[in-house]
Design an enzyme around this catalytic site. Sequence first.
Site, PDB file in Angstrom:
ATOM      1  N   ARG A 211       0.846  -1.185   0.000  1.00  0.00           N
ATOM      2  CA  ARG A 211       0.000   0.000   0.000  1.00  0.00           C
ATOM      3  C   ARG A 211       0.888   1.244   0.000  1.00  0.00           C
ATOM      4  O   ARG A 211       2.054   1.183   0.391  1.00  0.00           O
ATOM      5  CB  ARG A 211      -0.917   0.019   1.224  1.00  0.00           C
ATOM      6  CG  ARG A 211      -1.805  -1.215   1.376  1.00  0.00           C
ATOM      7  CD  ARG A 211      -2.585  -1.123   2.670  1.00  0.00           C
ATOM      8  NE  ARG A 211      -3.504  -2.240   2.870  1.00  0.00           N
ATOM      9  CZ  ARG A 211      -3.209  -3.359   3.521  1.00  0.00           C
ATOM     10  NH1 ARG A 211      -1.996  -3.510   4.049  1.00  0.00           N
ATOM     11  NH2 ARG A 211      -4.102  -4.315   3.651  1.00  0.00           N
ATOM     12  N   LYS A 235      -1.229  -2.066   8.027  1.00  0.00           N
ATOM     13  CA  LYS A 235      -2.321  -1.398   8.721  1.00  0.00           C
ATOM     14  C   LYS A 235      -2.573  -2.058  10.066  1.00  0.00           C
ATOM     15  O   LYS A 235      -2.414  -3.266  10.229  1.00  0.00           O
ATOM     16  CB  LYS A 235      -3.594  -1.468   7.868  1.00  0.00           C
ATOM     17  CG  LYS A 235      -3.510  -0.679   6.581  1.00  0.00           C
ATOM     18  CD  LYS A 235      -4.678  -0.974   5.659  1.00  0.00           C
ATOM     19  CE  LYS A 235      -5.998  -0.566   6.270  1.00  0.00           C
ATOM     20  NZ  LYS A 235      -7.125  -0.775   5.335  1.00  0.00           N
ATOM     21  N   HIS A 305      -2.913   2.626  -5.666  1.00  0.00           N
ATOM     22  CA  HIS A 305      -3.579   1.390  -5.258  1.00  0.00           C
ATOM     23  C   HIS A 305      -3.892   0.493  -6.454  1.00  0.00           C
ATOM     24  O   HIS A 305      -4.053  -0.717  -6.292  1.00  0.00           O
ATOM     25  CB  HIS A 305      -4.869   1.714  -4.494  1.00  0.00           C
ATOM     26  CG  HIS A 305      -5.130   0.770  -3.358  1.00  0.00           C
ATOM     27  ND1 HIS A 305      -4.287   0.643  -2.277  1.00  0.00           N
ATOM     28  CD2 HIS A 305      -6.125  -0.134  -3.145  1.00  0.00           C
ATOM     29  CE1 HIS A 305      -4.766  -0.264  -1.449  1.00  0.00           C
ATOM     30  NE2 HIS A 305      -5.871  -0.762  -1.955  1.00  0.00           N
ATOM     31  N   ARG A 308      -1.170  -2.013  -6.734  1.00  0.00           N
ATOM     32  CA  ARG A 308      -1.352  -3.104  -5.776  1.00  0.00           C
ATOM     33  C   ARG A 308      -2.417  -4.087  -6.283  1.00  0.00           C
ATOM     34  O   ARG A 308      -2.250  -5.309  -6.158  1.00  0.00           O
ATOM     35  CB  ARG A 308      -1.747  -2.522  -4.425  1.00  0.00           C
ATOM     36  CG  ARG A 308      -2.164  -3.540  -3.366  1.00  0.00           C
ATOM     37  CD  ARG A 308      -2.424  -2.815  -2.055  1.00  0.00           C
ATOM     38  NE  ARG A 308      -3.232  -3.586  -1.128  1.00  0.00           N
ATOM     39  CZ  ARG A 308      -2.742  -4.474  -0.263  1.00  0.00           C
ATOM     40  NH1 ARG A 308      -1.444  -4.714  -0.243  1.00  0.00           N
ATOM     41  NH2 ARG A 308      -3.539  -5.109   0.564  1.00  0.00           N
ATOM     42  N   HIS A 331      -3.845  -8.834   4.096  1.00  0.00           N
ATOM     43  CA  HIS A 331      -5.276  -8.706   4.376  1.00  0.00           C
ATOM     44  C   HIS A 331      -5.615  -9.336   5.715  1.00  0.00           C
ATOM     45  O   HIS A 331      -5.109 -10.414   6.056  1.00  0.00           O
ATOM     46  CB  HIS A 331      -6.104  -9.384   3.279  1.00  0.00           C
ATOM     47  CG  HIS A 331      -6.101  -8.644   1.987  1.00  0.00           C
ATOM     48  ND1 HIS A 331      -6.247  -9.252   0.750  1.00  0.00           N
ATOM     49  CD2 HIS A 331      -5.963  -7.310   1.716  1.00  0.00           C
ATOM     50  CE1 HIS A 331      -6.202  -8.346  -0.200  1.00  0.00           C
ATOM     51  NE2 HIS A 331      -6.028  -7.163   0.360  1.00  0.00           N
ATOM     52  N   TYR A 340      -9.786 -11.128  -5.574  1.00  0.00           N
ATOM     53  CA  TYR A 340      -8.861 -11.186  -6.700  1.00  0.00           C
ATOM     54  C   TYR A 340      -9.045 -12.455  -7.523  1.00  0.00           C
ATOM     55  O   TYR A 340      -8.632 -12.500  -8.679  1.00  0.00           O
ATOM     56  CB  TYR A 340      -7.419 -11.096  -6.202  1.00  0.00           C
ATOM     57  CG  TYR A 340      -7.071  -9.721  -5.681  1.00  0.00           C
ATOM     58  CD1 TYR A 340      -6.733  -8.694  -6.549  1.00  0.00           C
ATOM     59  CD2 TYR A 340      -7.099  -9.448  -4.320  1.00  0.00           C
ATOM     60  CE1 TYR A 340      -6.425  -7.428  -6.069  1.00  0.00           C
ATOM     61  CE2 TYR A 340      -6.798  -8.179  -3.838  1.00  0.00           C
ATOM     62  CZ  TYR A 340      -6.462  -7.181  -4.721  1.00  0.00           C
ATOM     63  OH  TYR A 340      -6.172  -5.936  -4.250  1.00  0.00           O
TER      64      TYR A 340
END
Length: 364
Positions: A211, A235, A305, A308, A331, A340
Amino acid sequence: MDTDAGAVSLRQVDQRWELVCPTRPELVAVPNAYLGYLADRNYSPRTVRTYGFGLVAFCRWAYGTGKDVEAVSTDDLLSFLSACRQQVVAGRGGPNVVDLAGRRTDRLAPASVNLRLAAVAGMYEYLAMRDPSRISPVPKGRPSSWFAQGERSGLLAHTKRRPAPRSRLRLRTPRRLPRALTPSETRALLASLRSRRDLAIAGLMLYCGLRSCEVLALAVTDVDIGGRWLLVHGKGGKDRRVPLDGDLAAAINAYLLTERPDTDSASLFVVAKGPTRGQPLTPAGLRTIFRYHRARSGVGAGAPHALRHTFGTALAEAGVDLAVMQSLLGHAHVDTTARYIHLAPTHVKASYDAARTRQRDTSS
């Protein structure tokens, strides 16, 4: 939304975010206590800031309607929801301008409204925690049943997450698939990048799936060029190790040896020129870089993004295991990674053709 835009504002004081209302300081007392609670729980400053802006919108609505934050009812929250839906965003096209789905472009997106509602719901959960006898005005819906496949069975079934009641104070949002760049768009965007720093930044997103905030958080010591590993600070304070492509490692090494200015900053990517030379590259600076190269290359979808998303799509098309993809992309839940899989048209079409061939052979 009938509010006085200047009545309530958000400011940062001593690394903390707080609301300010000179004419009604009691209006922001509870929101500020809640923001302090989030900071004490070690929420990231960016998250606290986002919640702060959501509470600014709520307090401006309360200021304009004469409501008291602690005396708000469920009907009042529904009125706030309606006001958010009707709010006109300044600087956008008028009521005659709509998007492809027929929605007016001068209104808040459902996701933006939900961010405000999440901040408000969290504040009243905080008040209920302080006073268990207090009834929260936030309407509760049915418990969430968001479980990963296999989570309810096996030896560790007792560790499964308990379904939590979801708030009905939210809008339904369309779930769109991530948009990946085509090979020609990727080549055009990369060809427009001239500096080794910018090529390394784009490469970390395109070949490692980072990211933009993870790229900016990288320190020089997080990159093991010889061992070809990255320590990524993701994150929610979650670190992960990501393998580093050989060509990308060479590009980062060339940037460190030839372009990176002498600086005391530990950040990997710093400003190359100007009055802030040697200081860490900021999110605004990164957006400026990509905005310039999107215009130069003609790739309008070439946002950070999107690179990514291109990495995730390439993994899916290569048949990489879903758990490995989840680990590489960082994730929190496998459902996010599973999106995806729907972006792998080559494998989907091959499986479809194979199934149709078996059907024909069976019926003949």
